[in-house]
Design a protein around this motif. Structure first.
Motif, mmCIF file in Angstrom:
data_model
loop_
_atom_site.group_PDB
_atom_site.id
_atom_site.type_symbol
_atom_site.label_atom_id
_atom_site.label_comp_id
_atom_site.label_asym_id
_atom_site.label_seq_id
_atom_site.Cartn_x
_atom_site.Cartn_y
_atom_site.Cartn_z
ATOM 1 N N TYR A 23 -14.526 -0.475 6.351
ATOM 2 C CA TYR A 23 -15.235 0.277 7.394
ATOM 3 C C TYR A 23 -14.775 1.730 7.501
ATOM 4 O O TYR A 23 -14.741 2.311 8.587
ATOM 5 C CB TYR A 23 -15.100 -0.426 8.745
ATOM 6 N N GLY A 24 -14.388 2.325 6.372
ATOM 7 C CA GLY A 24 -13.980 3.722 6.376
ATOM 8 C C GLY A 24 -12.523 3.938 6.719
ATOM 9 O O GLY A 24 -12.126 5.064 7.040
ATOM 10 N N GLN A 25 -11.717 2.887 6.641
ATOM 11 C CA GLN A 25 -10.304 2.978 7.020
ATOM 12 C C GLN A 25 -9.388 2.538 5.884
ATOM 13 O O GLN A 25 -9.586 1.477 5.297
ATOM 14 C CB GLN A 25 -10.036 2.108 8.244
ATOM 15 N N SER A 26 -8.392 3.334 5.596
ATOM 16 C CA SER A 26 -7.458 3.025 4.521
ATOM 17 C C SER A 26 -6.597 1.820 4.859
ATOM 18 O O SER A 26 -6.170 1.629 5.997
ATOM 19 C CB SER A 26 -6.557 4.230 4.260
ATOM 20 N N ALA A 27 -6.331 1.016 3.846
ATOM 21 C CA ALA A 27 -5.289 0.001 3.945
ATOM 22 C C ALA A 27 -3.935 0.688 3.901
ATOM 23 O O ALA A 27 -3.823 1.884 3.602
ATOM 24 C CB ALA A 27 -5.424 -1.000 2.800
ATOM 25 N N ASP A 28 -2.887 -0.078 4.189
ATOM 26 C CA ASP A 28 -1.525 0.470 4.149
ATOM 27 C C ASP A 28 -1.085 0.532 2.688
ATOM 28 O O ASP A 28 -0.389 -0.349 2.175
ATOM 29 C CB ASP A 28 -0.587 -0.406 4.978
ATOM 30 N N LEU A 29 -1.476 1.595 2.014
ATOM 31 C CA LEU A 29 -1.340 1.690 0.558
ATOM 32 C C LEU A 29 0.101 1.733 0.071
ATOM 33 O O LEU A 29 0.404 1.201 -0.999
ATOM 34 C CB LEU A 29 -2.083 2.931 0.060
ATOM 35 N N GLY A 30 1.004 2.359 0.829
ATOM 36 C CA GLY A 30 2.377 2.524 0.353
ATOM 37 C C GLY A 30 3.022 1.239 -0.095
ATOM 38 O O GLY A 30 3.388 1.088 -1.279
ATOM 39 N N PRO A 31 3.211 0.263 0.796
ATOM 40 C CA PRO A 31 3.848 -0.982 0.390
ATOM 41 C C PRO A 31 3.027 -1.786 -0.609
ATOM 42 O O PRO A 31 3.594 -2.483 -1.458
ATOM 43 C CB PRO A 31 4.024 -1.742 1.704
ATOM 44 N N ILE A 32 1.715 -1.704 -0.544
ATOM 45 C CA ILE A 32 0.876 -2.452 -1.486
ATOM 46 C C ILE A 32 1.029 -1.893 -2.892
ATOM 47 O O ILE A 32 1.186 -2.632 -3.868
ATOM 48 C CB ILE A 32 -0.590 -2.426 -1.023
ATOM 49 N N MET A 85 -5.942 -5.582 3.988
ATOM 50 C CA MET A 85 -5.003 -6.530 3.383
ATOM 51 C C MET A 85 -3.597 -6.390 3.956
ATOM 52 O O MET A 85 -3.067 -5.289 4.080
ATOM 53 C CB MET A 85 -4.960 -6.333 1.864
ATOM 54 N N ASP A 86 -2.999 -7.520 4.286
ATOM 55 C CA ASP A 86 -1.662 -7.570 4.874
ATOM 56 C C ASP A 86 -0.622 -7.449 3.758
ATOM 57 O O ASP A 86 -0.499 -8.342 2.922
ATOM 58 C CB ASP A 86 -1.488 -8.886 5.619
ATOM 59 N N PRO A 87 0.166 -6.354 3.730
ATOM 60 C CA PRO A 87 1.177 -6.200 2.671
ATOM 61 C C PRO A 87 2.213 -7.323 2.672
ATOM 62 O O PRO A 87 2.703 -7.703 1.606
ATOM 63 C CB PRO A 87 1.822 -4.850 2.989
ATOM 64 N N LEU A 107 0.695 -10.267 0.955
ATOM 65 C CA LEU A 107 0.624 -9.966 -0.472
ATOM 66 C C LEU A 107 1.986 -10.159 -1.120
ATOM 67 O O LEU A 107 2.091 -10.752 -2.206
ATOM 68 C CB LEU A 107 0.133 -8.536 -0.687
ATOM 69 N N SER A 108 3.038 -9.696 -0.459
ATOM 70 C CA SER A 108 4.395 -9.866 -0.987
ATOM 71 C C SER A 108 4.750 -11.343 -1.148
ATOM 72 O O SER A 108 5.273 -11.762 -2.186
ATOM 73 C CB SER A 108 5.400 -9.170 -0.068
ATOM 74 N N GLN A 109 4.449 -12.135 -0.114
ATOM 75 C CA GLN A 109 4.740 -13.569 -0.185
ATOM 76 C C GLN A 109 3.979 -14.227 -1.334
ATOM 77 O O GLN A 109 4.536 -15.052 -2.074
ATOM 78 C CB GLN A 109 4.352 -14.236 1.135
ATOM 79 N N ALA A 110 2.713 -13.873 -1.482
ATOM 80 C CA ALA A 110 1.895 -14.480 -2.534
ATOM 81 C C ALA A 110 2.390 -14.089 -3.920
ATOM 82 O O ALA A 110 2.419 -14.927 -4.838
ATOM 83 C CB ALA A 110 0.440 -14.053 -2.352
ATOM 84 N N ALA A 114 5.101 -15.428 -8.906
ATOM 85 C CA ALA A 114 6.140 -15.072 -9.881
ATOM 86 C C ALA A 114 7.022 -16.271 -10.189
ATOM 87 O O ALA A 114 7.415 -16.491 -11.341
ATOM 88 C CB ALA A 114 6.969 -13.907 -9.361
ATOM 89 N N ARG A 115 7.364 -17.047 -9.153
ATOM 90 C CA ARG A 115 8.178 -18.250 -9.379
ATOM 91 C C ARG A 115 7.451 -19.250 -10.265
ATOM 92 O O ARG A 115 8.080 -19.971 -11.045
ATOM 93 C CB ARG A 115 8.533 -18.903 -8.038
#
Length: 406
Positions: free
Chosen positions: A169-178, A141-143, A146-149, A154-155
């Motif tokens: 496939y065994g790889q973490s998403a970029d969890l910090g910003p998400i 997932m693209d953080p 996700l932010s834009q959505a 919210a608006r």
């Protein structure tokens, strides 16, 4: 016994304008070699002992000491406080959605590049999935999207009730910003870690960052209980409620009394015994799959038009499945042609997941972005990655693909 099944996801007539495999005698011999499956079960020596113990002590009923021990040992392995062993990862996602209060009509944001089981439970709840595209760094997932959505919802005053984030496939998403975004908007994060047991993000196990995490022990996963899953959380109350709901929501009473809708979602004691044995092999299985990935990277990654799934620096992947992108203009043949060549030699492969926003089931659902996941689907292939693969098996796969290079 494992039987090879031909890939059936693409029934189009082969493109005869592309070259066939070069006429190498060694490749002809390989056509009679044993099949190589994508990710078959790989058992050790302890599993049978636990199962025999269950039979000898007559703990064949769903509950039992292996079930309790498996939950405890799994919690320790991933570094979380509480876990409930279930009949499948899908059951875990379904219960997680209920536990965070998803109701009919609610929107739930979900990764689009994933198996359908990540989103089906959203429909079970009568809720509406909204699919978020991938980014190329991790294919997850693209953080930024996700932010834009979230800003847009919210608006409108219509924030999603939850976010289902898949670690692919065994790889973490970029969890910090998400995770930061979910906390900012007070939205529960549910981690679908079905494919990522053993993977980490900044040194911590995937599936342990959100409100709830879900793992799968299906037959093709890095460890298996034949079929099964695990729901985890730091919140003891949530896991206690999950156990209640997963055993038909039976009230505390001297008779059978039910005040809530429940499910038959509990893992059996016998299968938990298999899980205990498998869990002891987790680190070796991760090492084996990482070795397979790096062999593919070394021998195929240097060929024009072939790019292995990247591993971002923010995490350590298991490479549950080793995946590769094929640029037909540079490599000379398409992904489908590579699959056909492997299939001719009794070697199983699969396309990367078809994005959920392209699935007929979700045709009426909204999606944010989509071009990245669509490109990964159109050109991506999952290569044999089972932890029991030998060097000879790898040699076969690599030789066939290499022989197709223009």
């Amino acid at each position: 016994m494992q039987h090879f099944q031909s890939e059936t996801s693409d029934n189009r007539t082969p493109d005869t304008s592309e070259p066939n495999i070069a006429d190498h005698s060694d490749l002809d011999i390989q056509k009679t070699a044993p099949p190589i499956l994508l990710s078959p079960p790989h058992l050790g020596t302890d599993e049978l002992g636990f199962v025999v113990n269950a039979f000898e002590t007559n703990w064949i009923a769903p509950a039992g000491p292996h079930l309790d021990a498996f939950e405890q040992e799994f919690s320790e392995a991933v570094g979380i406080s509480h876990a409930a062993a279930l009949s499948s990862g899908t059951a875990g996602i379904h219960l997680a959605l209920q536990l965070v209060g998803v109701e009919p009509g609610d929107e739930v944001f979900c990764s689009t590049l994933t198996f359908v089981a990540s989103a089906n439970p959203i429909l079970y709840q009568g809720a509406v999935p909204v699919f978020i595209d991938s980014e190329r760094t991790s294919w997850n997932m693209d953080p930024n999207l996700l932010s834009q959505a979230l800003r847009q919802r919210a608006r409108l005053g219509k924030l999603p009730k939850a976010v289902v984030l898949v670690h692919l496939y065994g790889q973490s998403a970029d969890l910090g910003p998400i995770l930061e975004l979910c906390n900012e908007y007070d939205i529960p994060l549910i981690e679908d870690a079905a494919e990522s047991l053993g993977a980490t993000y900044q040194g911590k196990a995937t599936g342990t960052f959100g409100r709830l995490g879900v793992f799968s022990f299906n037959g093709n996963k890095i460890i298996t209980t034949s079929g099964g899953g695990m729901l985890v959380s730091e919140d003891a109350t949530l896991i206690a409620k999950a156990r209640f709901l997963s055993t038909q929501a039976r009230d505390i009473a001297p008779h059978y009394q039910h005040s809530h809708l429940g499910y038959n979602y509990r893992l059996s004691n016998v299968l938990a015994g298999i899980g205990r044995g498998q869990l002891r092999l987790l680190s070796k299985k991760v090492a084996a799959r990482r070795r397979i990935y790096h062999r593919y990277l070394q021998d195929l990654g240097s060929l024009p038009g072939l790019t292995l799934m990247p591993e971002p620096t923010f995490g350590r992947a298991t490479h549950w499945l080793s995946c590769m992108l094929i640029d037909p203009r540079k490599f000379g043949v398409s992904r489908n042609r590579v699959q056909e060549a492997l299939r001719d030699h009794q070697i199983e492969s699969r396309p990367v997941w078809k994005p959920l926003h392209l699935q007929p089931l979700f045709a009426q659902c909204d999606h944010i972005g989509g071009t990245v996941s669509e490109d990964l689907f159109n050109n991506g292939i999952c290569l044999p990655s089972g932890s029991g693969m030998t060097d000879a098996d790898l040699d076969r796969v690599i030789a066939i693909i290499s022989s197709l290079a223009s």
